[in-house]
Design a protein around this motif. Structure first.
Motif, short mmCIF file in Angstrom:
data_model
loop_
_atom_site.label_atom_id
_atom_site.label_comp_id
_atom_site.label_asym_id
_atom_site.label_seq_id
_atom_site.Cartn_x
_atom_site.Cartn_y
_atom_site.Cartn_z
N HIS A 124 0.87 -1.18 0.00
CA HIS A 124 0.00 0.00 0.00
C HIS A 124 0.91 1.23 0.00
N ARG A 127 0.74 5.22 1.26
CA ARG A 127 1.04 5.73 2.61
C ARG A 127 2.30 6.59 2.60
N ARG A 136 -0.77 12.61 7.92
CA ARG A 136 -0.53 11.68 9.03
C ARG A 136 0.22 12.36 10.17
N ASP A 188 -7.43 1.64 2.48
CA ASP A 188 -6.33 1.48 3.44
C ASP A 188 -6.02 2.79 4.14
N LEU A 189 -5.90 3.87 3.36
CA LEU A 189 -5.58 5.18 3.94
C LEU A 189 -6.67 5.64 4.89
N ARG A 191 -8.94 3.84 6.62
CA ARG A 191 -8.97 3.07 7.87
C ARG A 191 -7.80 3.45 8.77
N TRP A 192 -6.64 3.62 8.18
CA TRP A 192 -5.42 3.98 8.92
C TRP A 192 -5.58 5.33 9.61
N ASP A 196 -8.16 2.80 12.68
CA ASP A 196 -8.00 1.37 12.40
C ASP A 196 -9.10 0.46 12.96
N TYR A 315 6.82 -0.56 7.87
CA TYR A 315 5.87 0.55 8.08
C TYR A 315 4.47 0.15 7.62
N VAL A 316 4.40 -0.55 6.48
CA VAL A 316 3.13 -1.10 6.00
C VAL A 316 3.19 -2.61 6.17
N ALA A 320 -1.61 -4.47 8.14
CA ALA A 320 -2.22 -3.39 7.36
C ALA A 320 -2.89 -3.94 6.11
N ASN A 323 -6.08 -5.64 7.12
CA ASN A 323 -7.13 -4.69 7.49
C ASN A 323 -7.82 -4.08 6.27
#
Length: 359
Positions: A124, A127, A136, A188-189, A191-192, A196, A315-316, A320, A323
């Motif tokens: 992903h 990110r 972020r 993904d972005l 939810r992060w 989460d 990091y990812v 992740a 999720n």
């Protein structure tokens, strides 16, 4: 670090570019079509490098060249099988999205990677977009205050010519639809950024203009997070005549940010109560990209290399990837059942959607 690539299709050029940028030792590439390998290597000016071996069987490749790091860029339906094979051999893996097509496979990737002490990174890469990183950082500094809600819109175009390039596209077994293939990065972005922990998902999908596919070309959802925030998802390949935008909104008590561009690479709105000089520089920020995949692959590879060397989580992470997959599958299950779906989601797969949009 010895590196090999499995799958030399559309996205593979970003993987080879990232490997070259990070000065990895590219020892092999693998694809079931020889011409795909040659086209890819020629594009990057390394077709004449005799040290890069070509394989049509990834098992044979792994056995003979024993790379330390592999990236998997095959059709989505084979991601999990190949990843589990690599992990069993103790090989670190970067897996293109989606990490798997079922919750069972995603959970097994996480379980086995811990058992074998192997690093797994879900690809992903958005990110690492500069605009996303700025959002972020502001979030982690508490500048939004209490969050209210957020949303992701992936408004793209995919025509019949795109789907004709590979017969697996748009199938439940190998790909899924707009949400699983195109929108999963944005999901993904979202939810992060929203914390989460998801409580419930209510989704609706349709197949409006792509009757030659098995899967959806438009999906929408409302997400309830455990922290009390709510969010919406819109993902489609029905925008005429070309990609329009990928936008991520975050609304807080003391801040509002909208990321835009074709792949959340620009800052369209940046407003905070405690405005600083840096905030003025962020307004209107644009990161130049050569395609919708952005520039994040190089950063993701760099992070994975560091994670391996320093024995830390990427990091990812695989979590992740799991999720993001869970969010898409929850929307699918909600469409199938016609009710909101509680998370965590268990025992659901893209294949459970077979026949949802009969021809």
């Amino acid at each position: 670090m010895k590196y090999a690539l499995i799958g030399c299709g559309r996205i593979s050029t970003n993987h080879i570019k990232a490997a070259l940028n990070n000065k990895l030792d590219i020892v092999a590439v693998c694809d079931i079509e020889e011409k795909h390998m040659e086209t890819l290597l020629e594009k990057h000016g390394i077709a004449g490098d005799n040290s890069i071996r070509r394989y049509m069987d990834y098992r044979k490749m792994l056995e003979e060249v024993r790379p330390e790091l592999v990236s998997i860029a095959t059709e989505s339906g084979s991601h999990a099988e190949i990843a589990l094979y690599c992990i069993n051999l103790g090989i670190h893996v970067i897996i293109e999205k989606p990490m798997a097509m079922s919750m069972e496979d995603a959970e097994e990737i996480i379980r086995l990677s811990k058992e074998k002490e192997v690093k797994v990174s879900a690809c992903h890469q958005n990110r690492f977009n500069l605009a996303v990183q700025k959002m972020r950082n502001a979030l982690e500094q508490g500048r939004f205050g209490k969050l209210s809600h957020g949303s992701i819109h992936v408004r793209w175009n995919r025509n019949q010519e795109y789907y004709r390039q590979a017969p697996w596209r748009g199938t439940w077994a190998q790909d899924g639809g707009a949400l699983m293939n195109q929108c999963i990065h944005g999901i993904d972005l979202l939810r992060w950024m929203m914390g989460d922990e998801v409580e419930e998902v209510y989704g609706v999908t349709r197949q409006q203009f792509h009757s030659y596919l098995e899967a959806e070309d438009i999906g929408m959802a409302v997400i309830k997070f455990k922290n009390g925030t709510v969010a919406t998802v819109e993902g489609t390949t029905n925008v005429y005549p070309k990609n329009l935008e990928e936008t991520l909104y975050l609304f807080g008590e003391r801040g509002t940010v909208k990321l835009g561009g074709t792949s959340t690479n620009n800052i369209d709105v940046w407003n905070f109560a405690d405005e600083t000089e840096e905030d003025n520089q962020n307004k209107g920020f644009e990161e130049e990209t050569c395609n919708v995949y952005g520039n994040g692959h190089t950063s993701l590879f760099a992070d994975m290399i560091e994670a391996i060397k320093n024995d830390r989580e990427p990091y990812v992470s695989a979590q992740a990837g799991r999720n993001a997959l869970e969010m898409v599958l929850a929307i699918y299950k909600s469409q199938k059942m016609g009710v909101p779906i509680k998370l965590p989601l268990e025992d659901f797969s893209s294949m459970d959607m077979e026949g949802e949009f009969p021809e």
